[in-house]
Structures are given as structure tokens and as C-alpha cells.
Design an enzyme around this catalytic site. Sequence first.
Site, mmCIF file in Angstrom:
data_model
loop_
_atom_site.group_PDB
_atom_site.id
_atom_site.type_symbol
_atom_site.label_atom_id
_atom_site.label_comp_id
_atom_site.label_asym_id
_atom_site.label_seq_id
_atom_site.Cartn_x
_atom_site.Cartn_y
_atom_site.Cartn_z
ATOM 1 N N CYS A 1 43.117 55.584 50.425
ATOM 2 C CA CYS A 1 44.418 54.714 50.471
ATOM 3 C C CYS A 1 43.818 53.245 50.315
ATOM 4 O O CYS A 1 43.227 52.996 49.119
ATOM 5 C CB CYS A 1 45.065 54.641 51.661
ATOM 6 S SG CYS A 1 46.869 54.074 51.960
ATOM 7 N N HIS B 1 46.595 60.015 52.973
ATOM 8 C CA HIS B 1 45.784 60.047 54.349
ATOM 9 C C HIS B 1 45.517 61.493 54.664
ATOM 10 O O HIS B 1 46.284 62.080 55.669
ATOM 11 C CB HIS B 1 46.633 59.315 55.394
ATOM 12 C CG HIS B 1 46.477 57.941 55.206
ATOM 13 N ND1 HIS B 1 45.555 57.191 55.848
ATOM 14 C CD2 HIS B 1 47.136 56.824 54.524
ATOM 15 C CE1 HIS B 1 45.628 55.886 55.511
ATOM 16 N NE2 HIS B 1 46.721 55.702 54.907
ATOM 17 N N GLU C 1 43.741 62.450 56.642
ATOM 18 C CA GLU C 1 42.893 62.611 58.022
ATOM 19 C C GLU C 1 44.115 62.818 58.911
ATOM 20 O O GLU C 1 43.776 62.986 60.179
ATOM 21 C CB GLU C 1 42.005 61.511 58.271
ATOM 22 C CG GLU C 1 42.596 60.284 58.489
ATOM 23 C CD GLU C 1 43.210 59.384 57.246
ATOM 24 O OE1 GLU C 1 43.071 60.104 56.183
ATOM 25 O OE2 GLU C 1 43.562 58.475 57.256
HETATM 26 N N1 GLN Z 1 48.552 48.591 51.575
HETATM 27 C C1 GLN Z 1 47.224 48.799 51.865
HETATM 28 C C2 GLN Z 1 46.391 47.842 51.034
HETATM 29 O O1 GLN Z 1 46.801 47.557 50.038
HETATM 30 C C3 GLN Z 1 46.808 50.303 51.774
HETATM 31 C C4 GLN Z 1 47.561 51.143 52.940
HETATM 32 C C5 GLN Z 1 46.724 52.053 53.585
HETATM 33 O O2 GLN Z 1 45.519 52.111 53.511
HETATM 34 N N2 GLN Z 1 47.263 52.870 54.310
HETATM 35 O O3 GLN Z 1 45.478 47.702 51.442
#
Ligand code: GLN
Length: 212
Positions: free
Chosen positions: A81, A196, A198
Amino acid sequence: MTRTIAVLAVQGAFAEHEARLRELGANVVELRQAADLKQEFDGLVLPGGESTTQAKLLRELGMFDELKRKIESGLPVLATCAGLILLAKEVEGTGDLAGLDPGAAKERLAVHGFGTLDVSVERNAYGRQLGSFHAEEPWTEEARDVARAEGDEQIPLTFIRAPRITKLGAQATPIIEHDGYPVAVLQGKQLGVAFHPELDSDTRLHELFLSL
Ligand code: GLN
């Protein structure tokens, strides 16, 4: 062989990664400051969270350059992410900044990360209204060929304001796809994941990382 994995622990969802890695028999060290980089480690996890904040903290804490060097020299990385955003060569997106003029929105969404993974990502492209959602997908054929990924069962995918991988460079291989877009890619020893792993009980993504 027991592996030692360094988890970036300056912001975001690092504790869940640590628990998963320990469950799979790895040693975990946390990276909170430059001195932590003196420890030996065989892999790196860049967790979810807020990528702008993480990129800023990495520089302020004096960890950015050395980590970039290590990634470029082939250190295995699992980036989820916000972590994926830190690895991406190109970051774009309008996010939910409607109302800001395009120049200001672009500035707000700019992330000056490592740029080592040959993908473009659009921040906050998934779940603009919903925030988060769940899906399931199998490995791609390439995952079986390139990464020797095993098992036919669906892999649970939890997305939280996730980045979308909008372009894939020639060196990056999609290993999971959802809705016509790659959501997990592998390039050398860099494993970049939009969701995610995890947060779900399926351990295969972390196992694949530990096998790199
Ligand atoms: N929206 C976050 C970003 O742009 C990432 C979201 C996340 O890691 N769950 O940094």
C-alpha cells in the site's frame, strides 16, 4: 535458515507485519532511526500507512539514502500500500482532492519515494467512496512461472484507500490481478502489493517474500 527481516516502523501498519513474519519463523528488527540500519538483515518490509509522511520521515531520520542503496543492490522488499507508493517510479493521482486546482492537488499528492519499482501508481484510486473493501483472486500464470507461487485457492485482498497500479514497466511481472489491474507485482526481489496481506490470515504473500 532463519531470516532477519527489517520492518520500517516509523508510521503505519507495521505491527501486523511483524506478527506475521514471526509466525513464519523470521527474526524481526525495527527500523526507527538511522542507527537501526547498522544491524544485519536479509529483507525489508515497507508497511501501509501514509506515504507522504513516511517519505518525509525517512529523510528526516537519515534512513532514505542507505535504504535506497540497499534496495537497488537487490535487498528483498515487501512493500504494501503506502510502501508500494514509496517504491513506485511514478506517482500520480487526483485522489479525493476535488476542489483543489490541479496544480495544488498534484503537489499535495507528490511522493518522493525510492522510485526503484518500474510501475506508475495512482494514490487513493481504490475506495474513494468506500474507503476500504475486500476481494479475492488467484495467482496469475506469471506468478506460477516467475515466482513459483503455489496453490489454487483464492488469495484474500483487503484494500484500504489503496493505490492503483496504472502502468507496468517491462521488468515488472503481475502476480495477482483484480478488475483488470495488477494488484501485486514482482520485479527482481521487489514485491509491491496494493492491498494489505498482513490483515488477512492467508500467509502466502509473506511466504513468497521470505522465499526471495
Ligand atoms: N492512501 C495512503 C497513501 O496514499 C495509502 C493507504 C494505505 O497504506 N493503506 O499514502
